[in-house]
Each structure stands twice: as structure tokens, then as C-alpha cells.
Design a protein around this motif. Structure first.
Motif, short mmCIF file in Angstrom:
data_model
loop_
_atom_site.label_atom_id
_atom_site.label_comp_id
_atom_site.label_asym_id
_atom_site.label_seq_id
_atom_site.Cartn_x
_atom_site.Cartn_y
_atom_site.Cartn_z
N LYS A 76 4.24 5.80 -5.37
CA LYS A 76 4.32 5.87 -6.83
C LYS A 76 3.26 6.82 -7.38
O LYS A 76 3.53 7.67 -8.22
CB LYS A 76 4.16 4.48 -7.44
CG LYS A 76 4.28 4.48 -8.95
CD LYS A 76 4.16 3.07 -9.51
CE LYS A 76 4.33 3.08 -11.02
NZ LYS A 76 4.20 1.72 -11.56
N GLU A 77 2.04 6.69 -6.87
CA GLU A 77 0.93 7.52 -7.31
C GLU A 77 1.20 9.01 -7.07
O GLU A 77 0.77 9.87 -7.85
CB GLU A 77 -0.35 7.10 -6.58
CG GLU A 77 -1.61 7.78 -7.07
CD GLU A 77 -2.82 7.25 -6.34
OE1 GLU A 77 -3.48 8.05 -5.65
OE2 GLU A 77 -3.12 6.04 -6.46
N SER A 78 1.95 9.33 -6.01
CA SER A 78 2.25 10.73 -5.69
C SER A 78 3.42 11.28 -6.51
O SER A 78 3.80 12.44 -6.32
CB SER A 78 2.57 10.87 -4.21
OG SER A 78 3.88 10.43 -3.92
N ALA A 133 2.45 1.70 -3.48
CA ALA A 133 1.48 2.18 -4.47
C ALA A 133 1.19 3.67 -4.26
O ALA A 133 1.14 4.45 -5.21
CB ALA A 133 0.19 1.37 -4.39
N GLY A 134 1.01 4.09 -3.02
CA GLY A 134 0.74 5.49 -2.72
C GLY A 134 1.91 6.40 -3.07
O GLY A 134 1.72 7.49 -3.60
N GLU A 183 9.20 1.24 -6.55
CA GLU A 183 8.45 0.56 -5.49
C GLU A 183 9.25 -0.57 -4.86
O GLU A 183 8.97 -1.00 -3.74
CB GLU A 183 7.15 -0.03 -6.06
CG GLU A 183 6.18 1.00 -6.59
CD GLU A 183 5.06 0.34 -7.37
OE1 GLU A 183 3.94 0.27 -6.83
OE2 GLU A 183 5.32 -0.10 -8.51
N GLU A 230 0.82 -1.21 0.00
CA GLU A 230 0.00 0.00 0.00
C GLU A 230 0.86 1.26 0.00
O GLU A 230 0.59 2.22 -0.72
CB GLU A 230 -0.95 0.00 1.20
CG GLU A 230 -1.86 1.18 1.17
CD GLU A 230 -3.20 0.93 1.82
OE1 GLU A 230 -3.84 1.92 2.15
OE2 GLU A 230 -3.59 -0.24 1.96
#
Length: 195
Positions: free
Chosen positions: A94-96, A91-92, A171, A88
Motif C-alpha cells: 500500500k505504501e508503495s 502495508a508495504g 490490502e 507487513e
């Protein structure tokens, strides 16, 4: 739902600290980012930048603690729960765009050796996260001393892996840390509780 001026100031400061640290964050930038006046900041935080930073660290602590607790509660097996947490976080991050890492790391590193409210808020956050992991392990039957030491190891490894993931824009450091931490947790030979 309308956000109060104080809450906007705290949330904006938390994001700024997360991305650029305490030293790199100025009070005027906090005002601009939160769409508040300098007068409002000093009204809610008479102690100035340090006072608003302490509130922001506590906000970031609560946000991360909620994410950590949700990940730990998502799996009955503590090894799987740790891997869920690192997945989690990866993923967060990378998304940011690799900028929204740990909400206290930058400020914590800048307060080393200081005996300040900001340093205490950072220490409280890290200690609280360790307690969440320790409580998960205790609930799964780990002896108290092992649960305490493992919790310190888990949080320390995740914190380091998160910084490494940010620097490398990958990641994999978090995912690798999750796999190895899960292996460590399993090495104690404690069967996970059944759902």
C-alpha cells in the motif's frame, strides 16, 4: 555511506524488474535509473541484461528473505507469524502505491519454460523462502512432511495474494490470505512454543 556503481546498478534493476518485469526493462533504462554508463553495466555484467537481472533477482531474494525471516521471528506462534508477514507485506505494498510487489514474480512468470540463469534465480528465491517457513514450522514441532507442504502452501498463497492485492489496489487479499493460512496452521493442533 557511498554506494558502489555495481550496487546501484543491481538495486535499480531490482526495482525495475519488480515494477515492470524483465521484458519491460531495458538496459538503457537500467543505466539511467542507476546513474551508470552502459560501459559500467557491461563492465560489471559482461553477460548484459540477463546477467544484471540475475544479480537483481538475487538482491530482491535477499531483501524479501530478510523481511520474511523478521516477520516469522517476530512471533513464537507460527500462525501469528504468518499473519504478521501478510500484514507487513500488505502495508508495504500500500505504501508503495501498489507497485512494489514480490521482487521475483514478474521475472518468474516471464521465464516459464525457459532453462536460464534468470529462471534458476527465481526458483532459488522461492525455494529459499519456503525453507524459511519450513524451518519455522519445524522449530515449532511440526512433522517434517507437514512442515514442507505447509511451507509450500504458505509461500504460494502469499505470492498469489500479493498479485491480487496489487491488481485490486487493496490490502484485503493479503490480509485474508494471512487469516486463512493462520487457520490452516492452527488446524494441525500443535501448541506454539512459549517465549
Amino acid at each position: 555511506m557511498q554506494t558502489s556503481t555495481r550496487d546501484r546498478i543491481v538495486v535499480a534493476t531490482a526495482r525495475l524488474l519488480q515494477r515492470q518485469g524483465y521484458v519491460g526493462t531495458g538496459i538503457k533504462q537500467i543505466a539511467t535509473e542507476s546513474q551508470a554508463t552502459l560501459g559500467s553495466i557491461y563492465h560489471f555484467f559482461p553477460g548484459g541484461k540477463e546477467a544484471v537481472a540475475v544479480a537483481a533477482i538475487r538482491h530482491g531474494d535477499q531483501e524479501f528473505a530478510a523481511l520474511l525471516k523478521e516477520a516469522l521471528d517476530s512471533e513464537p506462534d507460527p500462525a501469528e507469524a504468518v499473519m504478521s508477514c501478510t500484514r507487513e507485506l500488505a502495508a508495504g505494498l500500500k505504501e508503495s502505491g501498489w507497485v512494489d510487489g514480490c521482487p521475483v514474480t514478474a521475472a518468474a512468470l516471464e521465464t516459464l519454460g525457459a532453462d536460464s540463469e534468470l529462471q534458476k534465480a527465481c526458483a532459488d528465491a522461492l525455494n529459499g523462502w519456503e525453507r524459511l517457513v519450513r524451518d519455522k514450522l519445524l522449530g515449532c514441532g511440526f512433522p517434517a512432511d507437514d512442515a514442507r507442504e505447509l511451507a509450500t502452501t504458505v509461500i504460494s498463497a502469499i505470492e498469489g495474494a500479493e498479485v491480487t492485492a496489487q491488481v485490486n489496489r487493496s490490502e484485503e487479499p493479503l490480509l485474508a490470505a494471512g487469516r486463512q493460512l493462520a487457520r490452516l496452521v492452527r488446524s494441525y493442533g500443535i501448541d506454539p512454543p512459549r517465549r
